[in-house]
Motif scaffolding. Structure first.
Motif, PDB file in Angstrom:
ATOM      1  N   ALA A 336      73.848  75.484 -65.084  1.00 24.12           N
ATOM      2  CA  ALA A 336      73.753  74.708 -63.843  1.00 24.12           C
ATOM      3  C   ALA A 336      73.238  73.295 -64.080  1.00 24.12           C
ATOM      4  CB  ALA A 336      72.856  75.436 -62.847  1.00 24.12           C
ATOM      5  N   HIS A 337      72.515  73.067 -65.168  1.00 21.90           N
ATOM      6  CA  HIS A 337      72.027  71.717 -65.464  1.00 21.90           C
ATOM      7  C   HIS A 337      73.169  70.749 -65.768  1.00 21.90           C
ATOM      8  CE1 HIS A 337      67.926  73.504 -66.240  1.00 21.90           C
ATOM      9  NE2 HIS A 337      67.588  72.388 -65.643  1.00 21.90           N
ATOM     10  N   PHE A 338      74.347  71.287 -66.054  1.00 19.78           N
ATOM     11  CA  PHE A 338      75.470  70.443 -66.447  1.00 19.78           C
ATOM     12  C   PHE A 338      76.504  70.302 -65.331  1.00 19.78           C
ATOM     13  CE2 PHE A 338      73.451  71.846 -70.285  1.00 19.78           C
ATOM     14  CZ  PHE A 338      73.477  70.723 -71.087  1.00 19.78           C
ATOM     15  N   GLN A 339      76.058  70.516 -64.083  1.00 16.80           N
ATOM     16  CA  GLN A 339      76.947  70.292 -62.945  1.00 16.80           C
ATOM     17  C   GLN A 339      77.043  68.809 -62.591  1.00 16.80           C
ATOM     18  OE1 GLN A 339      75.240  72.816 -59.918  1.00 16.80           O
ATOM     19  NE2 GLN A 339      76.378  74.619 -60.590  1.00 16.80           N
ATOM     20  N   ASP A 340      75.971  68.062 -62.833  1.00 20.49           N
ATOM     21  CA  ASP A 340      75.982  66.619 -62.588  1.00 20.49           C
ATOM     22  C   ASP A 340      75.025  65.969 -63.574  1.00 20.49           C
ATOM     23  OD1 ASP A 340      73.271  66.682 -61.473  1.00 20.49           O
ATOM     24  OD2 ASP A 340      74.196  67.612 -59.725  1.00 20.49           O
ATOM     25  N   ASP A 341      74.956  64.626 -63.532  1.00 20.95           N
ATOM     26  CA  ASP A 341      74.187  63.897 -64.539  1.00 20.95           C
ATOM     27  C   ASP A 341      72.730  63.667 -64.138  1.00 20.95           C
ATOM     28  OD1 ASP A 341      74.565  62.107 -62.535  1.00 20.95           O
ATOM     29  OD2 ASP A 341      75.605  60.600 -63.743  1.00 20.95           O
ATOM     30  N   LYS A 342      72.217  64.416 -63.163  1.00 22.37           N
ATOM     31  CA  LYS A 342      70.816  64.237 -62.775  1.00 22.37           C
ATOM     32  C   LYS A 342      69.872  64.532 -63.936  1.00 22.37           C
ATOM     33  CE  LYS A 342      67.462  65.366 -59.147  1.00 22.37           C
ATOM     34  NZ  LYS A 342      66.332  65.468 -60.101  1.00 22.37           N
ATOM     35  N   ILE A 343      70.250  65.489 -64.791  1.00 20.35           N
ATOM     36  CA  ILE A 343      69.388  65.832 -65.922  1.00 20.35           C
ATOM     37  C   ILE A 343      69.213  64.636 -66.850  1.00 20.35           C
ATOM     38  CG2 ILE A 343      71.337  66.731 -67.285  1.00 20.35           C
ATOM     39  CD1 ILE A 343      67.691  67.997 -67.301  1.00 20.35           C
ATOM     40  N   VAL A 344      70.227  63.755 -66.934  1.00 26.13           N
ATOM     41  CA  VAL A 344      70.123  62.572 -67.787  1.00 26.13           C
ATOM     42  C   VAL A 344      69.017  61.647 -67.270  1.00 26.13           C
ATOM     43  CG1 VAL A 344      71.349  60.558 -68.706  1.00 26.13           C
ATOM     44  CG2 VAL A 344      72.567  62.739 -68.397  1.00 26.13           C
ATOM     45  N   ASP A 345      69.030  61.398 -65.972  1.00 24.95           N
ATOM     46  CA  ASP A 345      67.998  60.538 -65.378  1.00 24.95           C
ATOM     47  C   ASP A 345      66.614  61.165 -65.503  1.00 24.95           C
ATOM     48  OD1 ASP A 345      69.997  58.761 -64.642  1.00 24.95           O
ATOM     49  OD2 ASP A 345      70.267  59.695 -62.671  1.00 24.95           O
ATOM     50  N   ASP A 346      66.530  62.489 -65.300  1.00 20.19           N
ATOM     51  CA  ASP A 346      65.231  63.162 -65.382  1.00 20.19           C
ATOM     52  C   ASP A 346      64.643  63.061 -66.783  1.00 20.19           C
ATOM     53  OD1 ASP A 346      65.268  63.924 -62.716  1.00 20.19           O
ATOM     54  OD2 ASP A 346      66.253  65.842 -63.122  1.00 20.19           O
ATOM     55  N   VAL A 347      65.455  63.329 -67.795  1.00 22.84           N
ATOM     56  CA  VAL A 347      64.973  63.278 -69.179  1.00 22.84           C
ATOM     57  C   VAL A 347      64.524  61.861 -69.526  1.00 22.84           C
ATOM     58  CG1 VAL A 347      65.693  63.462 -71.598  1.00 22.84           C
ATOM     59  CG2 VAL A 347      66.318  65.252 -69.967  1.00 22.84           C
ATOM     60  N   GLN A 348      65.302  60.872 -69.125  1.00 19.77           N
ATOM     61  CA  GLN A 348      64.940  59.486 -69.426  1.00 19.77           C
ATOM     62  C   GLN A 348      63.629  59.105 -68.736  1.00 19.77           C
ATOM     63  OE1 GLN A 348      67.753  56.494 -68.096  1.00 19.77           O
ATOM     64  NE2 GLN A 348      67.276  55.223 -69.872  1.00 19.77           N
ATOM     65  N   GLU A 349      63.469  59.508 -67.477  1.00 21.84           N
ATOM     66  CA  GLU A 349      62.266  59.153 -66.721  1.00 21.84           C
ATOM     67  C   GLU A 349      61.020  59.785 -67.327  1.00 21.84           C
ATOM     68  OE1 GLU A 349      59.011  59.633 -64.067  1.00 21.84           O
ATOM     69  OE2 GLU A 349      60.359  61.301 -64.523  1.00 21.84           O
ATOM     70  N   ILE A 350      61.124  61.024 -67.800  1.00 16.67           N
ATOM     71  CA  ILE A 350      59.955  61.731 -68.335  1.00 16.67           C
ATOM     72  C   ILE A 350      59.554  61.182 -69.701  1.00 16.67           C
ATOM     73  CG2 ILE A 350      59.149  63.962 -69.231  1.00 16.67           C
ATOM     74  CD1 ILE A 350      60.825  65.283 -66.995  1.00 16.67           C
ATOM     75  N   PHE A 351      60.520  61.009 -70.611  1.00 16.87           N
ATOM     76  CA  PHE A 351      60.161  60.718 -71.999  1.00 16.87           C
ATOM     77  C   PHE A 351      60.087  59.223 -72.309  1.00 16.87           C
ATOM     78  CE2 PHE A 351      61.715  65.078 -72.113  1.00 16.87           C
ATOM     79  CZ  PHE A 351      60.660  65.679 -72.787  1.00 16.87           C
ATOM     80  N   GLN A 352      60.643  58.370 -71.450  1.00 19.21           N
ATOM     81  CA  GLN A 352      60.459  56.936 -71.668  1.00 19.21           C
ATOM     82  C   GLN A 352      58.990  56.535 -71.490  1.00 19.21           C
ATOM     83  OE1 GLN A 352      63.146  54.593 -69.287  1.00 19.21           O
ATOM     84  NE2 GLN A 352      64.482  54.201 -71.024  1.00 19.21           N
ATOM     85  N   ARG A 353      58.251  57.286 -70.693  1.00 11.56           N
ATOM     86  CA  ARG A 353      56.844  56.996 -70.439  1.00 11.56           C
ATOM     87  C   ARG A 353      55.918  57.834 -71.308  1.00 11.56           C
ATOM     88  NH1 ARG A 353      56.832  57.033 -63.779  1.00 11.56           N
ATOM     89  NH2 ARG A 353      58.577  55.572 -63.476  1.00 11.56           N
ATOM     90  N   SER A 354      56.482  58.568 -72.240  1.00  7.17           N
ATOM     91  CA  SER A 354      55.692  59.503 -73.034  1.00  7.17           C
ATOM     92  C   SER A 354      55.556  59.014 -74.467  1.00  7.17           C
ATOM     93  CB  SER A 354      56.372  60.878 -73.028  1.00  7.17           C
ATOM     94  OG  SER A 354      55.859  61.716 -74.021  1.00  7.17           O
ATOM     95  N   GLN A 355      54.525  59.509 -75.155  1.00  5.90           N
ATOM     96  CA  GLN A 355      54.380  59.247 -76.581  1.00  5.90           C
ATOM     97  C   GLN A 355      55.394  60.038 -77.401  1.00  5.90           C
ATOM     98  OE1 GLN A 355      49.930  60.019 -76.430  1.00  5.90           O
ATOM     99  NE2 GLN A 355      49.981  58.386 -77.951  1.00  5.90           N
TER     100      GLN A 355
END
Length: 507
Positions: A336-355
């Motif tokens: 279900a994570h591959f129904q749309d590209d929301k997972i791409v935005d979520d991953v970028q938002e979480i790990f761009q601010r992470s070490q």
């Protein structure tokens, strides 16, 4: 007293419903496996070429490789002797009982025993006419997931019968009554001569739900009997309670990540980890993932749960990973994570601010459930890879995708399922499949990770085949965050800016 009786009634009813649903789930797995095997055999029968011609063995091997259920295929002549098969050595076996007809006129089933281990297999025969028939073998272990027996809170026993009570598989079922498994459920296939029986311990179930007694006793009294009756009457209407309970648990931070190390079996160094979820209740009770992951995926709760695990892992591992850039951290995604590209935005938002950098993130897509749209999934994977994220295909060889997922999705890592690792060196078919997967990964420039490695013999067998990365209890069980961080900092020295980075995993 009234409250106690009401709790007993409710729990007994709940266990009966649970066992009935479990038996029906196993029947659905069996029906689906036979359907796939039948479709494979019909495809073979429809071939315009001589199925036992010069290229017969290669054609049959390819059919077995692409099939998620068939482990051996053969073509029979009018005398029921094997004309050709996918293996040079024909597997010797003994048929139990008689050949059973099915709702499909050309499909027949039987059970066979393979010496010397007495392992049982389901034979699917498609009889084209009196001159020719096609047969395939399905390992019965596919019908009962190991998590159904090894995890959960019921002490399940499962028995599958074919035809006239011919036992196909029995896991924890024989002597069920003597072992305290006093409650049973059953389901029968509507299309195939298959019956599933499940048994569980009512005492174990009651102990796991002991809080029900406290609730019932607290509200007992004049309305005790009425409350007990309402609990039974409304049990079905409370189907949304598990989801509401999981949402409250997520809000309270009860879902936590555990980390299973992935090890370089040549050097003993740590390559990274796979994040596995655990539900730790306020009283300290640990709920295994097999008890709630299925419902989370069906309800959509898997989306906030996955993001919560990513945020926790980024915060918990970030400081250690920042100075060890070769380490990877794997997260499980569902179809279900591959129904749309929301997972791409979520991953970028979480790990761009992470070490923890995006290049240290590994996302694992399972092969067990079919992807809703192959083109959409491929575009999403490409977007993730463009950010530096690596993508792995999990449970390879056990699900829907077969070779098509490996060829079309463009993943970076192949994870070989525990089902094949367990049989490595012991079963010829599984060993051949592992060898084929390793060769295919090499040609596609993919890394290979072996899952569920539990013995040193398996480690040696994998090392001889050139596999470098593995995970399993022979190295370490899943660890809480503090323990995994201590392990990493003890075994993997931090890298300074002046030191070169030696990467255990490519990417």
């Amino acid at each position: 007293m009234t409250g106690y009786v009401g709790a007993e009634t409710y729990l007994h009813y709940g266990l009966q419903q649970h066992l009935a649903a479990t038996a029906e789930l196993v029947v659905q797995r069996i029906d689906g496996s036979i359907d796939r095997a039948s479709a494979n055999l019909r495809t073979l029968a429809a071939s315009p070429d001589d199925v036992c011609g010069p290229q017969a063995r290669d054609r049959l091997r390819l059919l077995v490789f692409n099939s998620p259920v068939l482990k051996e295929v053969a073509v029979f002549g009018p005398d029921d002797r094997i004309r050709c098969s996918n293996n040079v050595d024909i597997m010797q076996m003994q048929t139990i009982g008689t050949m059973q007809p099915t709702s499909q006129q050309d499909i027949f089933l039987s059970i066979a025993v393979v010496p010397p281990t007495d392992r049982r297999v389901l034979r699917v025969i498609m009889r084209r006419d009196r001159q020719q028939a096609f047969g395939g073998l399905i390992p019965v272990e596919l019908f009962v997931p190991s998590t159904m027996i090894r995890t959960g809170e019921t002490g399940l026993g499962v028995q599958i019968e074919a035809g006239e009570s011919v036992r196909m598989i029995s896991e924890g079922f024989e002597g069920a009554e003597n072992s305290g498994k006093d409650t049973r459920g059953a389901a029968t296939s509507r299309r195939y001569p298959v019956r599933v029986l499940v048994a569980a311990s009512g005492q174990v179930w009651r102990q796991a739900h002991s809080h029900v007694y406290l609730i019932a006793i607290a509200i007992a009294g004049a309305f005790g009997l009425l409350i007990a009756w309402l609990i039974v009457l409304n049990a079905r209407r409370r189907g949304d309670d598990p989801i509401a309970g999981m949402q409250r648990a997520l809000d309270r931070g009860e879902f936590i990540p555990y980390y299973q190390p992935i090890v370089d079996i040549d050097t003993g160094r740590i390559c990274g980890c796979e994040v596995l979820v655990r539900w730790r209740k306020a009283d300290g009770q640990m709920i295994p993932p097999g008890s709630f992951i299925g419902e989370a995926e069906r309800s959509g709760f898997i989306f906030p749960l996955t993001l919560s695990l990513m945020r926790q892992a980024a915060a918990e591992l970030g400081p250690s990973y920042a100075t060890r850039p070769s380490l990877k951290c794997g997260f499980n995604l569902c179809a279900a994570h591959f129904q749309d590209d929301k997972i791409v935005d979520d991953v970028q938002e979480i790990f761009q601010r992470s070490q923890m950098h995006l290049s240290q993130v590994l996302l694992e897509v399972t092969e067990r459930d079919a992807l809703p749209d192959m083109d959409t999934a491929r575009n999403i994977i490409a977007s993730l890879q463009a950010m530096g994220v690596r993508v792995a295909l999990d449970d390879v060889g056990t699900g829907h995708g077969g070779m098509s997922y490996l060829l079309k999705l463009g993943v970076d890592v192949m994870k070989i399922d525990k089902l094949f690792i367990d049989a490595l060196g012991a079963e010829r078919q599984s060993t051949a499949i592992v060898d084929s997967l390793i060769d295919l990964a090499a040609h596609l420039n993919m890394d290979v990770v072996a899952e569920g490695v539990e013995t040193f013999a398996q480690v040696e067998a994998l090392r001889r085949r050139g596999v470098r990365q593995a995970q399993g209890y022979v190295f370490s069980p899943p660890l809480p965050g503090s323990s995994f961080v201590q392990l990493v900092e003890a075994m993997e020295p931090a890298v300074t800016d002046s030191q070169p980075v030696k990467k255990a995993l490519r990417g």
